[in-house]
Design a protein around this motif. Structure first.
Motif, PDB file in Angstrom:
ATOM      1  N   ALA A  87      -4.610  67.763  -2.786  1.00  0.00           N
ATOM      2  CA  ALA A  87      -4.546  68.103  -4.207  1.00  0.00           C
ATOM      3  C   ALA A  87      -3.895  69.467  -4.411  1.00  0.00           C
ATOM      4  O   ALA A  87      -3.066  69.650  -5.307  1.00  0.00           O
ATOM      5  N   MET A  88      -4.252  70.424  -3.576  1.00  0.00           N
ATOM      6  CA  MET A  88      -3.658  71.749  -3.697  1.00  0.00           C
ATOM      7  C   MET A  88      -2.178  71.732  -3.311  1.00  0.00           C
ATOM      8  O   MET A  88      -1.367  72.412  -3.929  1.00  0.00           O
TER       9      MET A  88
ATOM     10  N   HIS B 241      -0.146  69.332  -3.758  1.00  0.00           N
ATOM     11  CA  HIS B 241       0.595  68.758  -4.890  1.00  0.00           C
ATOM     12  C   HIS B 241       0.728  69.749  -6.041  1.00  0.00           C
ATOM     13  O   HIS B 241       1.634  69.631  -6.857  1.00  0.00           O
ATOM     14  N   ARG B 242      -0.162  70.711  -6.112  1.00  0.00           N
ATOM     15  CA  ARG B 242      -0.067  71.731  -7.159  1.00  0.00           C
ATOM     16  C   ARG B 242       1.220  72.542  -7.010  1.00  0.00           C
ATOM     17  O   ARG B 242       1.749  73.051  -7.983  1.00  0.00           O
ATOM     18  N   ASP B 243       1.723  72.636  -5.790  1.00  0.00           N
ATOM     19  CA  ASP B 243       2.973  73.343  -5.554  1.00  0.00           C
ATOM     20  C   ASP B 243       4.095  72.732  -6.392  1.00  0.00           C
ATOM     21  O   ASP B 243       4.924  73.452  -6.946  1.00  0.00           O
TER      22      ASP B 243
ATOM     23  N   PHE C 190       3.761  71.170  -9.267  1.00  0.00           N
ATOM     24  CA  PHE C 190       3.547  71.562 -10.662  1.00  0.00           C
ATOM     25  C   PHE C 190       3.964  73.010 -10.884  1.00  0.00           C
ATOM     26  O   PHE C 190       4.592  73.328 -11.895  1.00  0.00           O
ATOM     27  N   LEU C 191       3.610  73.875  -9.940  1.00  0.00           N
ATOM     28  CA  LEU C 191       3.983  75.280 -10.092  1.00  0.00           C
ATOM     29  C   LEU C 191       5.498  75.440 -10.137  1.00  0.00           C
ATOM     30  O   LEU C 191       6.016  76.247 -10.923  1.00  0.00           O
TER      31      LEU C 191
ATOM     32  N   TYR D 116       3.388  82.411 -11.876  1.00  0.00           N
ATOM     33  CA  TYR D 116       3.576  81.125 -11.196  1.00  0.00           C
ATOM     34  C   TYR D 116       4.298  81.304  -9.864  1.00  0.00           C
ATOM     35  O   TYR D 116       3.963  80.660  -8.872  1.00  0.00           O
TER      36      TYR D 116
ATOM     37  N   GLN E 265       2.650  80.345  -6.317  1.00  0.00           N
ATOM     38  CA  GLN E 265       3.311  79.390  -5.434  1.00  0.00           C
ATOM     39  C   GLN E 265       3.437  79.949  -4.019  1.00  0.00           C
ATOM     40  O   GLN E 265       3.125  79.259  -3.048  1.00  0.00           O
TER      41      GLN E 265
ATOM     42  N   LEU F 199      -0.028  80.061  -2.466  1.00  0.00           N
ATOM     43  CA  LEU F 199      -0.534  78.716  -2.169  1.00  0.00           C
ATOM     44  C   LEU F 199       0.044  78.203  -0.855  1.00  0.00           C
ATOM     45  O   LEU F 199      -0.691  77.683  -0.009  1.00  0.00           O
TER      46      LEU F 199
END
Length: 189
Positions: free
Chosen positions: A116-117, A119-121, A123-124, A155, A159, A162
Motif C-alpha cells: 500500500a505504501m 503504491h502511494r509513490d 499518487f505522490l 510531495y 516521495q 518514502l
C-alpha cells in the motif's frame, strides 16, 4: 437468546477454521476488529471497508469468503460486496477463486502495508506533477502559486523519504529473517 445463538455460531465457525483461531476469545477478537476498524475509519477509510479489512487481517489464513465475512461481522451480503469492491480498488485485498470452486475468497497478504505504501509513490508522483502545473498556471509569485509550490515541495520530499523508508524496511526484514535462520526457532541456538 439471539446473542447466545450468535456466540455459538461464531465459536463454531472459529472451530471450523481450525488451529489457533478456535482457542481465541471470540468476543475479544470481535472487539479488537471493531476498535481497529474505528481507528482506520477515523483516519479516512470507508467504515465498512475498514471492518472487512480488519476481519481479514485477524483471520489466520488471511482469506475469507463473502459469507464468512458477513457471518463474522454480522453484516449483509450487500455490505460485504461494497466493502470488498472498495478494498480491492485501493489495493488492500485481492479476490481469488480456488480451482473448481464457484466462491470468491478475499485475501489480505502479509505485505499489505508495504504494498500500500509503495503504491502511494505513484499518487505522490501524480500529485507532484499536478502541483507543478498549478504553480505555472497560478504564477510562482502569487500567494496561491507560492502555497501550491510549497505543497509540491512537500510531495517531493515525501516521495524521496518514502522510497528510502521502504528500502530500510526491506533491509530490516532481511536482517530479521537472517537472524531467525541463525538462531533457529524461538531464539534457540
Amino acid at each position: 437468546m439471539v446473542r447466545a445463538v450468535t456466540e455459538v455460531t461464531q465459536k463454531g465457525s472459529a472451530r471450523a477454521t481450525g488451529g489457533e483461531e478456535a482457542a481465541r476469545d471470540v468476543e475479544q477478537v470481535s472487539r479488537f476488529v471493531e476498535r481497529f476498524a474505528a481507528d482506520m475509519a477515523e483516519a479516512g477509510m470507508q467504515r465498512m471497508g475498514a471492518r472487512v479489512f480488519a476481519a481479514l487481517l485477524v483471520s489466520d489464513s488471511g482469506k475469507l469468503t463473502a459469507a464468512e465475512i458477513a457471518e463474522r461481522l454480522r453484516i449483509s451480503p450487500a455490505a460485504v460486496s461494497g466493502a470488498v469492491r472498495y478494498l480491492a480498488q485501493v489495493n488492500l485485498i485481492t479476490r481469488e477463486r480456488e480451482p473448481g470452486s464457484r466462491r470468491d475468497q478475499y485475501r489480505v497478504y502479509n505485505e499489505v502495508w508495504y504494498e500500500a505504501m509503495a503504491h502511494r509513490d505513484q499518487f505522490l508522483t501524480r500529485w507532484l506533477n499536478t502541483m507543478r502545473d498549478g504553480v505555472k498556471i497560478l504564477g510562482p509569485d502569487t500567494p496561491a502559486g507560492a502555497r501550491v509550490a510549497r505543497t509540491a515541495e512537500f510531495y517531493e520530499f515525501m516521495q524521496a523519504e518514502l522510497v528510502q523508508m521502504l528500502a530500510r524496511w526491506r533491509a530490516h526484514e532481511e536482517s530479521a529473517r537472517t537472524g531467525e535462520r541463525n538462531t533457529g526457532p524461538a531464539g534457540a541456538p
